[in-house]
Every structure is written in C-alpha cells, then in structure tokens.
Design a protein around this motif. Sequence first.
Motif, PDB file in Angstrom:
ATOM      1  N   ILE A   9     -13.069   3.326  -2.715  1.00 39.70           N
ATOM      2  CA  ILE A   9     -13.372   3.338  -4.143  1.00 39.70           C
ATOM      3  C   ILE A   9     -12.690   2.119  -4.764  1.00 39.70           C
ATOM      4  O   ILE A   9     -11.458   2.012  -4.741  1.00 39.70           O
ATOM      5  N   PRO A  10     -13.469   1.176  -5.305  1.00 34.93           N
ATOM      6  CA  PRO A  10     -12.876  -0.019  -5.901  1.00 34.93           C
ATOM      7  C   PRO A  10     -12.099   0.304  -7.184  1.00 34.93           C
ATOM      8  O   PRO A  10     -12.351   1.312  -7.843  1.00 34.93           O
ATOM      9  N   ALA A  11     -11.172  -0.567  -7.524  1.00 38.33           N
ATOM     10  CA  ALA A  11     -10.433  -0.453  -8.786  1.00 38.33           C
ATOM     11  C   ALA A  11     -11.410  -0.318  -9.944  1.00 38.33           C
ATOM     12  O   ALA A  11     -12.556  -0.777  -9.869  1.00 38.33           O
ATOM     13  N   ARG A  12     -10.979   0.328 -11.013  1.00 46.01           N
ATOM     14  CA  ARG A  12     -11.737   0.521 -12.252  1.00 46.01           C
ATOM     15  C   ARG A  12     -12.992   1.376 -12.064  1.00 46.01           C
ATOM     16  O   ARG A  12     -13.953   1.244 -12.816  1.00 46.01           O
ATOM     17  N   ASN A  64      -6.035  -0.857  -8.614  1.00 43.47           N
ATOM     18  CA  ASN A  64      -5.836  -0.350  -7.269  1.00 43.47           C
ATOM     19  C   ASN A  64      -7.130   0.164  -6.653  1.00 43.47           C
ATOM     20  O   ASN A  64      -7.835   0.956  -7.259  1.00 43.47           O
ATOM     21  N   ASP A  65      -7.416  -0.298  -5.448  1.00 41.58           N
ATOM     22  CA  ASP A  65      -8.473   0.304  -4.639  1.00 41.58           C
ATOM     23  C   ASP A  65      -7.907   1.555  -3.991  1.00 41.58           C
ATOM     24  O   ASP A  65      -6.695   1.655  -3.757  1.00 41.58           O
ATOM     25  N   GLU A  66      -8.789   2.495  -3.673  1.00 40.45           N
ATOM     26  CA  GLU A  66      -8.378   3.676  -2.929  1.00 40.45           C
ATOM     27  C   GLU A  66      -9.314   3.882  -1.758  1.00 40.45           C
ATOM     28  O   GLU A  66     -10.524   3.666  -1.869  1.00 40.45           O
ATOM     29  N   PHE A 108      -5.267   5.954   1.146  1.00 37.71           N
ATOM     30  CA  PHE A 108      -4.602   4.657   1.123  1.00 37.71           C
ATOM     31  C   PHE A 108      -4.764   4.104  -0.282  1.00 37.71           C
ATOM     32  O   PHE A 108      -5.890   3.979  -0.766  1.00 37.71           O
ATOM     33  N   PHE A 109      -3.671   3.777  -0.942  1.00 39.60           N
ATOM     34  CA  PHE A 109      -3.661   3.260  -2.309  1.00 39.60           C
ATOM     35  C   PHE A 109      -3.183   1.814  -2.226  1.00 39.60           C
ATOM     36  O   PHE A 109      -2.064   1.549  -1.766  1.00 39.60           O
ATOM     37  N   TYR A 167       0.849  -1.191   0.000  1.00 42.03           N
ATOM     38  CA  TYR A 167       0.000   0.000   0.000  1.00 42.03           C
ATOM     39  C   TYR A 167       0.881   1.236   0.000  1.00 42.03           C
ATOM     40  O   TYR A 167       2.091   1.154   0.227  1.00 42.03           O
ATOM     41  N   SER A 168       0.278   2.373  -0.257  1.00 43.63           N
ATOM     42  CA  SER A 168       0.925   3.662  -0.002  1.00 43.63           C
ATOM     43  C   SER A 168      -0.090   4.529   0.740  1.00 43.63           C
ATOM     44  O   SER A 168      -1.302   4.363   0.580  1.00 43.63           O
TER      45      SER A 168
END
Length: 135
Positions: free
Chosen positions: A93-96, A63-65, A114-115, A41-42
């Motif tokens: 927020i889910p990927a895509r 990537n989820d955020e 959080f990424f 994660y970042s």
Amino acid sequence: MEHKHNHTDKLLLKTGEGRTYQCGTMKAVFKADENETDNKYSISEWWLEPNSEGPGAHLHEENDEIFYGIEGTTSILVGDEWHNIEKGTFLRIPARTIHDFANKTNEKCGVLNFFIPGGFERNMPSIVKWFEENK
C-alpha cells in the motif's frame, strides 16, 4: 522505548517473541523497529480475533506499508476496495492511500506488516491507551 538491540546486532525472535501491544481485539507484536533497523523500516505481526474490526480507515503521509498473510484471512481495505489476504498473499500500500483491515471470518487471522521507513512503533503506547479508553 527500551531496546536490547541496535541496528548492527543480529535479531532472532521465536514465535510470539517481540514487543506486544494489545489494541482491543487486535494484538501487535513488533519484531524490529527504528532502533534496530536504523529507522529504515519496522516489522510487526498484527493478529485479529474472529469477526473483529481493525484500526479504522486511515493513511500514512510518508510511509509505504506491506502486508503478508500469515494465518487465516485478513480483509484489507485499499482506497474503496476490500481485498482478502490469505496466508502467502502479498500486498503493498503506497503512502497517502486510505486503508484499513478487519477480520470478517470466524477464525483468528494474522498479517506480517512492514512499515517503510520505520518509526510507527512510537505511536503504539498512545494507540493502546486509545483502545483502553474507547472499549
């Protein structure tokens, strides 16, 4: 990107500490990224000046955020709906998923981001350059 720590080290950063990137009226402060999290994660803070736009609508393929309100009210677009994220509000927020963020208020606002998984910070030098060239 040079790091003082790796994923086996304890990290302790005080207010305002981290790798800072100025992106027009936004400021990103990266607290931990791929080297320090073993690419899991970042974590970064995103600060927006009053009445300012964010990065523009975009999505991340893999990537989820997660956004968590830390100051003021940040407006976050998810799909075609805007949500007001105040201090203490959590949003995943889910990927895509198309998303964006902005400050539609007269006060500075900030969110913790959080990424997942990590690696987004690799893009920061080119993002800063884009904002410098497109003021």
